[in-house]
Design an enzyme around this catalytic site. Structure first.
Site, PDB file in Angstrom:
ATOM      1  N   HIS A   2       1.683   4.198  -2.931  1.00  0.00           N
ATOM      2  CA  HIS A   2       1.645   5.659  -2.969  1.00  0.00           C
ATOM      3  C   HIS A   2       2.742   6.418  -3.653  1.00  0.00           C
ATOM      4  O   HIS A   2       2.644   7.344  -4.370  1.00  0.00           O
ATOM      5  CB  HIS A   2       1.951   6.250  -1.519  1.00  0.00           C
ATOM      6  N   HIS A  56       0.940  -1.091   0.125  1.00  0.00           N
ATOM      7  CA  HIS A  56      -0.025  -0.177   0.166  1.00  0.00           C
ATOM      8  C   HIS A  56       0.982   1.149   0.154  1.00  0.00           C
ATOM      9  O   HIS A  56       0.691   2.095  -1.014  1.00  0.00           O
ATOM     10  CB  HIS A  56      -0.928  -0.220   1.103  1.00  0.00           C
ATOM     11  N   GLU A  57       1.726   1.237   0.917  1.00  0.00           N
ATOM     12  CA  GLU A  57       2.689   2.346   1.137  1.00  0.00           C
ATOM     13  C   GLU A  57       3.614   2.754  -0.282  1.00  0.00           C
ATOM     14  O   GLU A  57       3.831   4.018  -0.822  1.00  0.00           O
ATOM     15  CB  GLU A  57       3.394   2.304   2.208  1.00  0.00           C
ATOM     16  N   GLU A 112      -5.894   6.572  -2.218  1.00  0.00           N
ATOM     17  CA  GLU A 112      -6.201   5.691  -1.242  1.00  0.00           C
ATOM     18  C   GLU A 112      -6.293   4.227  -1.620  1.00  0.00           C
ATOM     19  O   GLU A 112      -5.609   3.094  -1.223  1.00  0.00           O
ATOM     20  CB  GLU A 112      -6.956   6.220   0.006  1.00  0.00           C
ATOM     21  N   ASP A 145      -9.699  14.121   7.788  1.00  0.00           N
ATOM     22  CA  ASP A 145      -8.975  12.823   7.123  1.00  0.00           C
ATOM     23  C   ASP A 145      -8.666  13.461   5.661  1.00  0.00           C
ATOM     24  O   ASP A 145      -9.048  12.680   4.640  1.00  0.00           O
ATOM     25  CB  ASP A 145      -9.642  11.711   7.277  1.00  0.00           C
ATOM     26  N   HIS A 194      -9.495   8.096   3.757  1.00  0.00           N
ATOM     27  CA  HIS A 194      -9.454   6.788   4.129  1.00  0.00           C
ATOM     28  C   HIS A 194     -11.108   6.211   4.427  1.00  0.00           C
ATOM     29  O   HIS A 194     -10.994   5.048   5.041  1.00  0.00           O
ATOM     30  CB  HIS A 194      -8.722   6.479   5.432  1.00  0.00           C
ATOM     31  N   TYR A 245      -4.203  14.488  -2.919  1.00  0.00           N
ATOM     32  CA  TYR A 245      -4.577  13.614  -1.760  1.00  0.00           C
ATOM     33  C   TYR A 245      -5.631  14.419  -0.938  1.00  0.00           C
ATOM     34  O   TYR A 245      -5.475  14.909   0.221  1.00  0.00           O
ATOM     35  CB  TYR A 245      -3.441  13.605  -0.770  1.00  0.00           C
TER      36      TYR A 245
END
Lengths: 372, 88
Positions: A194, A190-191, A214, A287, A292, A205
């Site tokens: 990005h 996931h990271e 996301e 957020d 998210h 974002y």
């Protein structure tokens, strides 16, 4: 360019810019600008000089970050001698500080050590590199063999993992709610995704484009796990962060692509707030506009398309999503409907007017996102 | 002195908030020094962070400043971690 001086006030804990073929450290511990402003006007040039250089450096970095946001990150040449089809991994240990990158503890090709976090980070970087290369012919995060760096044991009981623009950062978790963030391979995927997004569509974002950013990370994070385990769409758990929550927490993971909103329901954490369809889209300023939260909607669309098609999800549904992410047509401020429309187009271009096209169209229809 | 910290974002996207009232604490002066410094180093508006990075809102007696990982000052880092750990 920045004057290199041992008197420069800005403390950049990033890597030596010559080490990795031209990297600049992007994130620094910066003396507050208002203090630098004051120092820069100081009569004593020993104080004013470094402060001025720091201000220049800070301005340069800010401009560069903005350019990275606007233009996407520049391509970086792989290190000399690196095989194009092999990852170039380095794992660092912050030893519970927040200084990046920390002490180097494992390099590409070296044997596993006794620290499980280091070994998991190393393996996760490799698994991510592998999926992007084998499934999509992509050479690392930037498509040009970017070395993959990760720091583990960041901070004390730190409940997070993130991609800081040029490397991975993993906290150990507090042990009460979150365990070590290197545990789930989909979190690592996931990271790093990005980073892929930063180098391709560079989705803003915030709001729907942020939720797409996301979601794309969840989609490829899950695909990296499925690829690693050799799972089909029917076999996959479609969970994000399974194994990350401490035993006392009431929950199985942080997000569910199969059933958004059902991953956890806990007295401390609250209930998983993700919607599965546009009917329950959450409007919020928090957020970053619910990035998210509303990612549950495109996540579920991917799950529906992938399970309708069956087999290995990275081969068809994943290919369509990858084509959209990297195809150059996706706008930075794309809405769900823009993304959905491009997946329909990509499915037709890649697979013709068959099952794939129908599955993608129907998936978006089921979550209430219009395709044009 | 009332010190409030709200942490948003992060991989989990789960918000956390906590508050410390220093009035009954023997170490109130140390808290106040730390809080004032953390506030002074903060931004008036939320700074752009990184995807999945934590964002922080620090409020001291009604005055609010913002910060984001991975670019906290040492004082901000210490303050938010102590408030989130020790606060109610």
């Amino acid at each position: 360019m920045v004057a290199s001086s041992d008197k420069t006030i800005t403390q950049c804990n990033g890597r030596d810019m010559t080490t990795h073929g031209g990297f600049q450290p992007v994130f620094c511990t910066i003396v507050p600008p208002h203090i630098l402003d004051r120092l820069a006007q100081h009569e004593d040039s020993a104080l004013a000089g470094p402060a001025r250089r720091s201000l220049e450096h800070d301005a340069y970095q800010r401009t560069k970050r903005r350019l990275t946001t606007v233009l996407g990150a520049p391509a970086v040449a792989p290190p000399a001698g690196a095989a194009a089809d092999q990852p170039h991994r380095t794992v660092y240990d912050a030893r519970h500080t927040q200084d990046l990158p920390g002490r180097k503890v494992r390099e590409e090709g070296s044997d596993p050590g006794s620290d499980a976090s280091v070994n998991r980070a190393y393996a996760g970087l490799g698994a991510t590199f592998e999926l992007y290369l084998k499934a999509y012919g992509r050479h690392s995060i930037d498509g040009h063999g970017l070395p993959l760096d990760a720091t583990v044991h960041f901070g004390e009981g730190y409940d997070n993992a993130f991609w800081n623009g040029e490397q991975m950062v993993f906290g150990d978790g507090d042990g009460e709610v979150f365990l070590d963030f290197t545990i789930p391979v989909d979190v690592i995927g996931h990271e790093l995704t990005h980073g892929v997004t930063q180098h391709t569509a560079n989705l803003e974002y915030f709001g729907q484009s942020g939720a797409l950013n996301e979601s794309v990370s969840d989609v490829f994070g899950s695909l990296i796990k499925q690829y690693t385990l050799g799972q089909t769409a029917a076999e996959a758990d479609w969970l994000i962060g399974a194994g990350l929550l401490a035993p006392r927490v009431h929950g199985t993971a942080l997000r569910s692509m199969k059933a958004p909103g059902t991953a956890y329901d806990d007295p401390d954490l609250g209930k998983d707030p993700q919607p599965a369809t546009m009917e329950h889209y959450v409007r919020t300023g928090r957020d970053n506009g619910g990035v998210h939260i509303n990612s549950g909607i495109p996540n579920h669309a991917f799950y529906l398309a992938a399970t309708a098609l069956g087999g290995h999800s990275w081969e068809k549904a994943g290919q369509v999503w990858y084509d959209v992410l990297t195809g150059g047509e996706l706008k930075q401020d794309a809405l769900f409907t823009d993304f959905a429309t491009l997946t329909v187009k990509a499915a037709r271009e890649r697979f013709g007017a068959g099952n794939e096209l129908q599955a993608v169209q129907k998936a978006w229809e089921q979550v209430g996102v219009r395709t044009l | 002195m009332r010190i409030q910290v709200r942490r948003t974002g992060g991989f989990a996207g789960i918000e956390r908030r906590a508050e410390v009232d220093t009035s009954d604490r023997p170490d109130a002066p140390a808290w106040q020094t730390l809080a004032e410094q953390a506030l002074a180093d903060g931004r008036a508006t939320p700074p752009p962070g990184v995807p999945d990075g934590f964002s922080y809102e620090i409020t001291v007696d009604g005055r609010t400043a913002y910060a984001a990982d991975p670019r906290l000052t040492d004082e901000q880092r210490e303050l938010v971690s102590r408030v989130l750990k020790e606060g109610a």
